[in-house]
Design a protein around this motif. Structure first.
Motif, mmCIF file in Angstrom:
data_model
loop_
_atom_site.group_PDB
_atom_site.id
_atom_site.type_symbol
_atom_site.label_atom_id
_atom_site.label_comp_id
_atom_site.label_asym_id
_atom_site.label_seq_id
_atom_site.Cartn_x
_atom_site.Cartn_y
_atom_site.Cartn_z
ATOM 1 N N VAL A 106 13.897 -2.310 27.040
ATOM 2 C CA VAL A 106 12.862 -2.788 27.238
ATOM 3 C C VAL A 106 12.728 -1.483 27.590
ATOM 4 O O VAL A 106 11.059 -0.480 27.497
ATOM 5 N N LEU A 107 13.784 -0.342 28.686
ATOM 6 C CA LEU A 107 13.658 1.230 28.883
ATOM 7 C C LEU A 107 13.844 1.931 27.912
ATOM 8 O O LEU A 107 12.731 2.586 27.913
ATOM 9 N N GLN A 108 13.564 1.584 26.563
ATOM 10 C CA GLN A 108 13.477 2.431 25.568
ATOM 11 C C GLN A 108 12.504 2.736 24.880
ATOM 12 O O GLN A 108 11.933 3.728 24.709
ATOM 13 N N ALA A 109 11.783 0.931 24.320
ATOM 14 C CA ALA A 109 10.577 0.455 24.533
ATOM 15 C C ALA A 109 9.727 1.610 25.605
ATOM 16 O O ALA A 109 8.411 2.867 25.323
ATOM 17 N N LYS A 110 10.170 2.098 26.551
ATOM 18 C CA LYS A 110 8.744 3.205 28.002
ATOM 19 C C LYS A 110 8.983 3.969 27.855
ATOM 20 O O LYS A 110 7.815 4.276 28.356
ATOM 21 N N LYS A 111 10.506 4.318 27.767
ATOM 22 C CA LYS A 111 10.766 5.563 27.423
ATOM 23 C C LYS A 111 9.296 6.204 25.920
ATOM 24 O O LYS A 111 8.851 7.119 26.039
ATOM 25 N N ASN A 112 9.568 5.746 24.733
ATOM 26 C CA ASN A 112 8.877 6.298 24.101
ATOM 27 C C ASN A 112 7.089 5.877 24.479
ATOM 28 O O ASN A 112 6.397 7.099 24.039
ATOM 29 N N GLU A 113 7.164 5.123 24.977
ATOM 30 C CA GLU A 113 5.608 4.909 25.482
ATOM 31 C C GLU A 113 5.246 5.983 26.552
ATOM 32 O O GLU A 113 4.029 6.369 25.991
ATOM 33 N N ALA A 114 6.277 6.636 27.374
ATOM 34 C CA ALA A 114 6.075 7.626 27.924
ATOM 35 C C ALA A 114 5.529 9.009 27.729
ATOM 36 O O ALA A 114 5.013 9.883 27.200
ATOM 37 N N ASP A 115 6.529 8.509 26.084
ATOM 38 C CA ASP A 115 6.884 10.473 25.641
ATOM 39 C C ASP A 115 5.476 10.453 25.076
ATOM 40 O O ASP A 115 5.469 11.370 24.874
ATOM 41 N N LYS A 116 5.000 9.370 24.538
ATOM 42 C CA LYS A 116 3.461 9.212 23.435
ATOM 43 C C LYS A 116 2.156 9.072 24.372
ATOM 44 O O LYS A 116 1.929 10.439 23.989
ATOM 45 N N GLU A 117 2.105 8.731 25.586
ATOM 46 C CA GLU A 117 1.831 9.201 26.569
ATOM 47 C C GLU A 117 1.858 10.914 27.098
ATOM 48 O O GLU A 117 0.722 11.212 27.840
#
Length: 457
Positions: free
Chosen positions: A341-352
Motif C-alpha cells: 500500500v505504501l509503495q503504491a502511495k509512493k508511486n502515486e505521489a511520484d506521479k503527482e
C-alpha cells in the motif's frame, strides 16, 4: 549698308574709352568721287590682336557710339600674324553701299567687343574741283562771314553744353533703367519664391494630414498595447498566484513523499527483522524434526507411532505450529500488505510530483512570455518609427536656389555674381543712345526705326 546679313558687334561705349592708336589708316583721301569703289588702307600695330569678328566701318563725323555706322566690311585676318610686328591690310567698299551726300565721314576699326581701335582723318564723297580758284570777297562779306563764324562758335558752345547735359541725362536714365531692371528682377524672383512657397505650403498641409492620420493610428495601437499590457499584467498575477499555490502544494507533496519514504524504510527494516525471525524459526523447526527422526521405538505401538510420526515428519506443516510462529507469519503478511500500500502511495505521489513539475514549468513559461510581451510593448511605444525626409538636403528643397533670365529663361547657379547676371540680361537688350529707351535684340528693326526717327528730328 553691307551686303552681308550678319550684324557687326557694337556697343554703347563712349569715345573716351576707345583706343584710336592701335590701328592706323593710311593714304586716306580728302574726298572720294561718288559712284566708284573705295579702297581703305590700314596698318595693324603690335598692340592689337585681330579676331574673326573685327570690322571696318564708315561713320559720319560726330558719331557717339559704334552703333551709328553707315556701312561696314568684315576685317580680314592677316595671313601671317607675328608678335611685335605691324601688318598692312586693305578693304574695298563697293560704290553701291557708300554715302551719297557731301557730309564728312571717317573710317573706324572696331573689334568684336564693339570697341574702336583706330580712326582715320575725315573725308567727303564729292566731285573733284579746281584747287587754284581765287576767291575774292569784299570787306562786308568778310565781316558777315566773321559774324556768322562767331554765331556758329556760340551755337557750337551751346550745342556742346547741351550735348554734355544730354549725356548726363543719358547716364541718369541708364542708372534708372538699371534700377528698374533690378526691381523687375527682384519682383520676378519674389513671384517665383511665392509660387514655390505655395507649393511647399500645400505639401506641408498634405504631410500634416498624413502625420495626423499616422498619429491616430499610433494612438489606437498604443491603446491596444496598453490593454494587452494590462491583460498580460493580470495574467501574470494570476499565473504567479497559481505558481505560488503549486509550489506550496509541491512542498507539501515533497514532505509527504519524504514521510512515506521514511515509513517505507522503517517497514523494510521491520520486514527484514521478521524475515530473519522466520528463518530462525524454520531452522529451529528443522533441527527439531531431525531430532525426532533419529529417535527409535521397537514396540508395535511405537512402530505405529513411528509410522504416524514419520508421516507427520514427512509433512511437518501439518504439525501444529507454535502460536509465536503463527503470529509472526500473520504479522509478516500484514507488513507486506502495508508495504505494498505504501509503495503504491509512493508511486502515486511520484506521479503527482512529476505532473506538478510539468505544470510548474508551463506556468514559468507563460510567466516569462507575459513579461516579454509587456517589455516589448513598452519598447515598441518608446521606439515608434518617425517618418524621415528623403536624401539630398532640406525636406522640401531650397526655394532660393539659382537665378532665371527673364529673356531666355536660362537658369544660373545661386552663387553667380549680380554683375554677371545683369550683364547677361543686358546682352539681350538694345539701348537708344539718344533717349536711353531699351529694345529687345529680337526687335532690331523697331530699334533701327526708332534711331531713324531721332535722325529726322
Amino acid at each position: 549698308m553691307d551686303e552681308t546679313s550678319d550684324e557687326p558687334p557694337t556697343s554703347a561705349i563712349l569715345l573716351d574709352n576707345c583706343h584710336f592708336s592701335q590701328v592706323i589708316f593710311n593714304n586716306v583721301e580728302k574726298f572720294y568721287v561718288p559712284g566708284g569703289d573705295v579702297t581703305c588702307y590700314y596698318t595693324l600695330t603690335q598692340n592689337i590682336l585681330p579676331r574673326g569678328k573685327d570690322w571696318v566701318g564708315i561713320f559720319r563725323v560726330g558719331w557717339k557710339t559704334t552703333r551709328e555706322y553707315y556701312t561696314f566690311m568684315w576685317a580680314p585676318l592677316p595671313s601671317d600674324v607675328r608678335s611685335g610686328t605691324a601688318v598692312q591690310q586693305q578693304i574695298q567698299f563697293k560704290a553701291y553701299y557708300l554715302p551719297k551726300d557731301d557730309e564728312y565721314y571717317q573710317f573706324c576699326y572696331v573689334d568684336q567687343d564693339g570697341v574702336v581701335r583706330g580712326a582715320s582723318v575725315p573725308f567727303q564723297f564729292r566731285a573733284e574741283t579746281e584747287d587754284d580758284i581765287l576767291v575774292v570777297t569784299t570787306q562786308g562779306e568778310v565781316e558777315e562771314i566773321e559774324l556768322q563764324n562767331k554765331n556758329l562758335r556760340k551755337e557750337n558752345e551751346e550745342l556742346k553744353a547741351k550735348c554734355a547735359r544730354l549725356q548726363q541725362e543719358a547716364l541718369d536714365l541708364q542708372e534708372e533703367v538699371k534700377k528698374t531692371q533690378e526691381l523687375q528682377n527682384s519682383l520676378e524672383s519674389l513671384r517665383s519664391n511665392t509660387e514655390k512657397l505655395k507649393l511647399e505650403l500645400n505639401s506641408l498641409k498634405k504631410e500634416n494630414k498624413h502625420l495626423k492620420e499616422l498619429d491616430d493610428c499610433r494612438e489606437a495601437e498604443l491603446h491596444q498595447l496598453q490593454e494587452q499590457v494590462q491583460n498580460g499584467t493580470s495574467e501574470k498575477g494570476r499565473l504567479e498566484t497559481r505558481l505560488k499555490t503549486a509550489l506550496e502544494h509541491l512542498e507539501q507533496l515533497k514532505s509527504q513523499v519524504l514521510n512515506y519514504e521514511k515509513e517505507v524504510e522503517k517497514l523494510s527494516h521491520m520486514d527484514q527483522d521478521k524475515t530473519e525471525q522466520l528463518e530462525s524459526l524454520k531452522e529451529e523447526n528443522r533441527q527439531l524434526l531431525t531430532t525426532r527422526t533419529q529417535q527409535v521405538n521397537p514396540s508395535p505401538s511405537v512402530t505405529v507411532m513411528e509410522g504416524a510420526g514419520a508421516e507427520r515428519l514427512r509433512h511437518p506443516w501439518h504439525n501444529p505450529l507454535p502460536s509465536q510462529e503463527k503470529n509472526l507469519m500473520k504479522e509478516l503478511e500484514e507488513q507486506k500488505g502495508l508495504f505494498q500500500v505504501l509503495q503504491a502511495k509512493k508511486n502515486e505521489a511520484d506521479k503527482e510530483n512529476r505532473k506538478l513539475r510539468e505544470e510548474n514549468g508551463e506556468l514559468l513559461r507563460h510567466l516569462s512570455q507575459a513579461a516579454e510581451a509587456s517589455s516589448f510593448s513598452v519598447v515598441s511605444q518608446a521606439q515608434a518609427p518617425i517618418p524621415a525626409p528623403e536624401a539630398g538636403g532640406l525636406l522640401f528643397g531650397n526655394p532660393y536656389s539659382g537665378e532665371k533670365c527673364p529673356m531666355c529663361n536660362e537658369v544660373f547657379p545661386e552663387d553667380i555674381e549680380t554683375s554677371q547676371y545683369e550683364a547677361h540680361v543686358q546682352s539681350h537688350l538694345l539701348e537708344c543712345p539718344l533717349c536711353s529707351e531699351t529694345f529687345e535684340k529680337s526687335n532690331k528693326q523697331v530699334f533701327d526705326d526708332h534711331i531713324f526717327c531721332h535722325d529726322l528730328e
